[in-house]
Motif scaffolding. Sequence first.
Motif, PDB file in Angstrom:
ATOM      1  N   MET A 146       0.217  -4.595 -26.583  1.00  0.00           N
ATOM      2  CA  MET A 146       0.127  -5.863 -25.596  1.00  0.00           C
ATOM      3  C   MET A 146      -0.157  -5.228 -24.139  1.00  0.00           C
ATOM      4  SD  MET A 146       3.737  -8.183 -24.860  1.00  0.00           S
ATOM      5  CE  MET A 146       3.603  -8.907 -23.827  1.00  0.00           C
ATOM      6  N   THR A 147      -0.769  -6.010 -23.731  1.00  0.00           N
ATOM      7  CA  THR A 147      -1.370  -5.474 -22.278  1.00  0.00           C
ATOM      8  C   THR A 147      -0.271  -6.016 -21.172  1.00  0.00           C
ATOM      9  OG1 THR A 147      -3.548  -5.426 -23.006  1.00  0.00           O
ATOM     10  CG2 THR A 147      -3.112  -5.350 -20.735  1.00  0.00           C
ATOM     11  N   MET A 148       0.009  -5.107 -20.575  1.00  0.00           N
ATOM     12  CA  MET A 148       0.890  -5.734 -19.408  1.00  0.00           C
ATOM     13  C   MET A 148      -0.229  -5.851 -18.182  1.00  0.00           C
ATOM     14  SD  MET A 148       4.082  -5.568 -20.041  1.00  0.00           S
ATOM     15  CE  MET A 148       4.956  -5.005 -18.565  1.00  0.00           C
ATOM     16  N   LEU A 149       0.376  -7.136 -17.563  1.00  0.00           N
ATOM     17  CA  LEU A 149      -0.536  -7.458 -16.417  1.00  0.00           C
ATOM     18  C   LEU A 149       0.225  -7.121 -15.190  1.00  0.00           C
ATOM     19  CD1 LEU A 149      -2.340 -10.670 -17.619  1.00  0.00           C
ATOM     20  CD2 LEU A 149      -3.422  -8.442 -16.964  1.00  0.00           C
ATOM     21  N   THR A 150      -0.058  -6.605 -14.379  1.00  0.00           N
ATOM     22  CA  THR A 150       0.643  -6.218 -13.111  1.00  0.00           C
ATOM     23  C   THR A 150      -0.210  -7.181 -11.810  1.00  0.00           C
ATOM     24  OG1 THR A 150       0.833  -4.124 -13.618  1.00  0.00           O
ATOM     25  CG2 THR A 150       1.587  -4.634 -11.488  1.00  0.00           C
ATOM     26  N   LEU A 151       0.656  -8.069 -11.367  1.00  0.00           N
ATOM     27  CA  LEU A 151       0.096  -8.802 -10.346  1.00  0.00           C
ATOM     28  C   LEU A 151       0.225  -8.047  -8.944  1.00  0.00           C
ATOM     29  CD1 LEU A 151       1.745 -12.246 -11.057  1.00  0.00           C
ATOM     30  CD2 LEU A 151      -0.856 -11.456 -11.340  1.00  0.00           C
ATOM     31  N   ALA A 152      -0.934  -8.072  -8.223  1.00  0.00           N
ATOM     32  CA  ALA A 152      -0.838  -7.424  -6.979  1.00  0.00           C
ATOM     33  C   ALA A 152      -0.219  -8.086  -5.961  1.00  0.00           C
ATOM     34  CB  ALA A 152      -2.592  -7.423  -6.291  1.00  0.00           C
ATOM     35  N   LYS A 153       0.622  -7.302  -5.424  1.00  0.00           N
ATOM     36  CA  LYS A 153       1.482  -8.106  -4.315  1.00  0.00           C
ATOM     37  C   LYS A 153       0.664  -7.925  -3.138  1.00  0.00           C
ATOM     38  CE  LYS A 153       6.018  -6.465  -5.839  1.00  0.00           C
ATOM     39  NZ  LYS A 153       7.144  -5.388  -5.521  1.00  0.00           N
ATOM     40  N   PRO A 154       1.098  -9.273  -2.219  1.00  0.00           N
ATOM     41  CA  PRO A 154       0.249  -9.170  -1.199  1.00  0.00           C
ATOM     42  C   PRO A 154       0.758  -8.273  -0.076  1.00  0.00           C
ATOM     43  CG  PRO A 154       1.682 -11.255  -1.468  1.00  0.00           C
ATOM     44  CD  PRO A 154       1.681 -10.542  -2.757  1.00  0.00           C
ATOM     45  N   ARG A 155      -0.154  -7.700   0.592  1.00  0.00           N
ATOM     46  CA  ARG A 155       0.446  -6.674   1.697  1.00  0.00           C
ATOM     47  C   ARG A 155       1.119  -7.362   2.820  1.00  0.00           C
ATOM     48  NH1 ARG A 155      -4.255  -2.731   3.831  1.00  0.00           N
ATOM     49  NH2 ARG A 155      -2.526  -2.046   5.190  1.00  0.00           N
ATOM     50  N   THR A 156       2.330  -6.950   3.131  1.00  0.00           N
ATOM     51  CA  THR A 156       2.868  -7.656   4.203  1.00  0.00           C
ATOM     52  C   THR A 156       1.974  -7.298   5.524  1.00  0.00           C
ATOM     53  OG1 THR A 156       4.312  -5.402   4.409  1.00  0.00           O
ATOM     54  CG2 THR A 156       5.237  -7.110   3.218  1.00  0.00           C
ATOM     55  N   ARG A 157       2.220  -8.290   6.234  1.00  0.00           N
ATOM     56  CA  ARG A 157       1.458  -8.389   7.361  1.00  0.00           C
ATOM     57  C   ARG A 157       2.231  -7.504   8.508  1.00  0.00           C
ATOM     58  NH1 ARG A 157      -1.465 -13.716  10.033  1.00  0.00           N
ATOM     59  NH2 ARG A 157      -2.467 -12.285  11.873  1.00  0.00           N
ATOM     60  N   PRO A 158       1.463  -6.368   9.137  1.00  0.00           N
ATOM     61  CA  PRO A 158       2.199  -5.825  10.174  1.00  0.00           C
ATOM     62  C   PRO A 158       2.418  -6.790  11.277  1.00  0.00           C
ATOM     63  CG  PRO A 158       0.147  -4.867  10.083  1.00  0.00           C
ATOM     64  CD  PRO A 158       0.226  -5.989   8.802  1.00  0.00           C
ATOM     65  N   LEU A 159       3.525  -6.220  11.951  1.00  0.00           N
ATOM     66  CA  LEU A 159       4.100  -7.092  12.937  1.00  0.00           C
ATOM     67  C   LEU A 159       2.977  -6.980  14.178  1.00  0.00           C
ATOM     68  CD1 LEU A 159       6.723  -8.460  13.761  1.00  0.00           C
ATOM     69  CD2 LEU A 159       7.428  -6.884  15.046  1.00  0.00           C
ATOM     70  N   ILE A 160       2.386  -6.089  14.300  1.00  0.00           N
ATOM     71  CA  ILE A 160       1.434  -5.775  15.310  1.00  0.00           C
ATOM     72  C   ILE A 160      -0.062  -5.783  14.666  1.00  0.00           C
ATOM     73  CG2 ILE A 160       0.808  -4.581  17.587  1.00  0.00           C
ATOM     74  CD1 ILE A 160       3.429  -3.773  17.760  1.00  0.00           C
ATOM     75  N   GLY A 161      -0.981  -6.425  15.102  1.00  0.00           N
ATOM     76  CA  GLY A 161      -2.387  -6.034  14.568  1.00  0.00           C
ATOM     77  C   GLY A 161      -2.946  -4.567  14.644  1.00  0.00           C
ATOM     78  N   TRP A 162      -3.696  -4.064  13.953  1.00  0.00           N
ATOM     79  CA  TRP A 162      -4.347  -2.802  14.190  1.00  0.00           C
ATOM     80  C   TRP A 162      -4.966  -2.770  15.541  1.00  0.00           C
ATOM     81  CZ3 TRP A 162      -9.454  -1.546  14.678  1.00  0.00           C
ATOM     82  CH2 TRP A 162     -10.414  -2.466  14.214  1.00  0.00           C
ATOM     83  N   ARG A 163      -5.639  -3.901  15.995  1.00  0.00           N
ATOM     84  CA  ARG A 163      -6.394  -3.746  17.257  1.00  0.00           C
ATOM     85  C   ARG A 163      -5.276  -3.597  18.568  1.00  0.00           C
ATOM     86  NH1 ARG A 163     -11.516  -5.827  17.227  1.00  0.00           N
ATOM     87  NH2 ARG A 163     -12.128  -6.696  15.497  1.00  0.00           N
ATOM     88  N   VAL A 164      -4.228  -4.167  18.399  1.00  0.00           N
ATOM     89  CA  VAL A 164      -3.065  -4.299  19.566  1.00  0.00           C
ATOM     90  C   VAL A 164      -2.507  -2.585  19.220  1.00  0.00           C
ATOM     91  CG1 VAL A 164      -1.214  -5.307  20.467  1.00  0.00           C
ATOM     92  CG2 VAL A 164      -2.863  -6.604  19.340  1.00  0.00           C
ATOM     93  N   ARG A 165      -2.304  -2.209  18.055  1.00  0.00           N
ATOM     94  CA  ARG A 165      -1.464  -0.992  17.981  1.00  0.00           C
ATOM     95  C   ARG A 165      -2.547  -0.071  18.541  1.00  0.00           C
ATOM     96  NH1 ARG A 165       0.654  -0.181  12.119  1.00  0.00           N
ATOM     97  NH2 ARG A 165      -1.725  -0.764  11.668  1.00  0.00           N
ATOM     98  N   LYS A 166      -3.720  -0.021  18.238  1.00  0.00           N
ATOM     99  CA  LYS A 166      -4.629   1.052  18.871  1.00  0.00           C
ATOM    100  C   LYS A 166      -4.777   1.001  20.324  1.00  0.00           C
ATOM    101  CE  LYS A 166      -9.663   2.600  17.870  1.00  0.00           C
ATOM    102  NZ  LYS A 166     -10.708   1.891  17.293  1.00  0.00           N
TER     103      LYS A 166
END
Lengths: 434, 309
Positions: B1-21
């Motif tokens: 039996m094949t187990m399917l793993t659903l990809a969890k959506p990545r939690t969105r960081p509080l501050i965007g990478w542009r702002v963080r940079k």
Amino acid sequence: MDERISLSRRKLLHALTGTGVIAAADLAWWDAPFIAPRKAWGAEPVRFQWSVPEPTRIALMNSLVERFNQSQKDFAVQIEYVPQAQARQKLISAITGGSPPDLCQVWDNWVGQFNGMGAVEDITARAKSWKHYADVAPTAWQTVTINNQIISLPLAVTLDGIYYRTDRLKELGLKEPTPDWTWDEFLVVAKAFTRADKNQYGYGMRGSGSWALLYPSEFAYANGAEVLKDGKVAINSKEAIDAFAWYLDLALRHKVTPPSAATDGFVEIVEAFGRGVTSMYQHNSGSSGQQKKNVGVDKFATLPLPIGPANKRASFWFSETLTMFKGAKNKEGAWQFMTFMLDEEPSLKYNTALGLLPARKSILDRPEFSRDPALAGFVQSFPIGIVSPYLAYPGWGGKIDSDGVPLIQQAMLGKISARECLDRFADILKKEMM
Amino acid sequence: MTMLTLAKPRTRPLIGWRVRKLLIGYSYLVPAALCMLATVVVPIMLAIKMSLYADILYKPQDYRFIGLGNYVRLVEDPVFWLTLRNSVVWVFGSVSLQFVFGFAGALLLQQAFTGRALVRTLTLLPWIIPGVVVGLIWEWLYQPNYGVINDILIRVGLMQERVAWLSSPDLAMAAVVFTNVWRGIPFFVIMLLAGLQAVPDELYEAAHVDGAGVFARFWHITLPLLRPIIVVATATRIIWTFNYADLIFVMTGGGPANATQITSTYTLLQAYSSLDFGYAGALSVVLLLVMLAFTWLYLRTTKGLEDTE
């Protein structure tokens, strides 16, 4: 072995000791090794700011401080040397920054400003219970007393007199002036000394620094004028204007002053006399030591200021003081050192080494001062000495520098008259009385 | 039996990478900014505050807010206007002559001749000596009674009588400007020499082949290519000279009769002779505004230069 040329260990030691004694005797007092018991550990520090750091004064003060530190075990004075030009600024910055030294050496014309800032310790009680209180000349106490509060100890006092070249008088076949000489005689001598073609001038007039105004003010007193009369500024009175005009004419009409007079300060007037450019100048006893080296002990002498048309004369007293600050962390240590400096030996050594006059009468009467021809004019000036009238208000000292000196320079250059100079100066002084 | 793993959506960081940079970039600047704040901005603010108060140190009882009172006094003070005029003469007299002689010196030192390295080193001497020492040296040179300048001029017959260079209101400013020119020439020599060495020789050779003369080569090649350096060096020198009080303070103290009093020496006089820190604060703020005007001009000009590069 020939006994005559053998050198035993004993002879060698004797010779070395003898050489050492001769060498030590040749050293100045303050350079000689001082041997005394070591001071105790844990002595409380006393911060002492000292200006005028030229080599003799540094060696002298180091030696005096060492002697004080070794003489007792409770306090250790630490000297902070500051160039004279920056001493006032440094103190003002330290006072406003809340970290003044415990003690400092300043002139009495600064103390008024510091006292106005509320920074100076009232030492009246300490001074009056001090064993030498009565021995200090009353006028010296006046120079350091504001609103009936004594705020400093007068370490040395100065009075203005006239330095003149005795050798040139002889060369010119002129009669030696006497201590009761007059303005007219002063002018005759100044003219006789002047040979502009040989770069020689009769009188080294001062045009820079506070004394550029103080010197003619002394002449004004000889004409019956006063700076402050019945609580009002009177420096622009007719008597004062006439006296200033006469003084300015030395440069403008009679041309007995060097062409550089309008910017000549202390260094320039002393140097010009020392190099033979001028044959008279007005100053206190502080430059007598330098002239002994530059001109030679037997080639100059000093006289009190000449008597003016009002048959009067005056010489302004100033004091070099030791002043304690309210913010001092070690007031007892500061006081102990202040009184040590006015003890017999330190006071005598300090004043003789620097050509100053001690504030204590018993020390001033010693032959080191009373019989020195280079100091005669100043010792003779004591009866005509008055406290500088410009010490009356704390703001006046600064206004002389910032406003008064440019005015007298303009008058010396003939840009404005004596009347205009004094009218404007009187207005400035009046504003600072409020 | 094949187990399917659903990809969890990545939690969105509080501050965007542009702002963080961007924030990381700015955080590197924080230490320098704090230093600037503490050593430049805060003192300027304090000086501005001081200028709005009656702040005479020996009259602490009179300390109070007076608004623009010190500025009104300044406008009515004839000595202030005189110092401003003197400052203009001092700055532009000094800098223009420093530039002219500095440029001539740079062109001379660009040529090949024996002992060039030694001459280049010696040229630096006036610049190396501290300003106060320069002032003392020249004060003695100008000394009318025993100074070397008078002595030489009389000996060679150019003068009959001794001249009091620093004591004459007509000559004193010229004398201190001359000293400042002597001191400042090496600055321009060094800057312009560096610029000259960066000009490719090929340009001169090509122009020479095309028949351009010395003046044409100087006008069409040297000057345009040195323009950025000339602008930067002159602008910085103007700002420095405006603030530079050492020479005048030592040589004349602003005298005789305020003939050499510039605004910076007048500020010092008010602060440390009259102890009038409120008025000195107002004078400092005016100096700051003048400096800002120059800086604005400087930035505008150099921006134009950057755009053309």
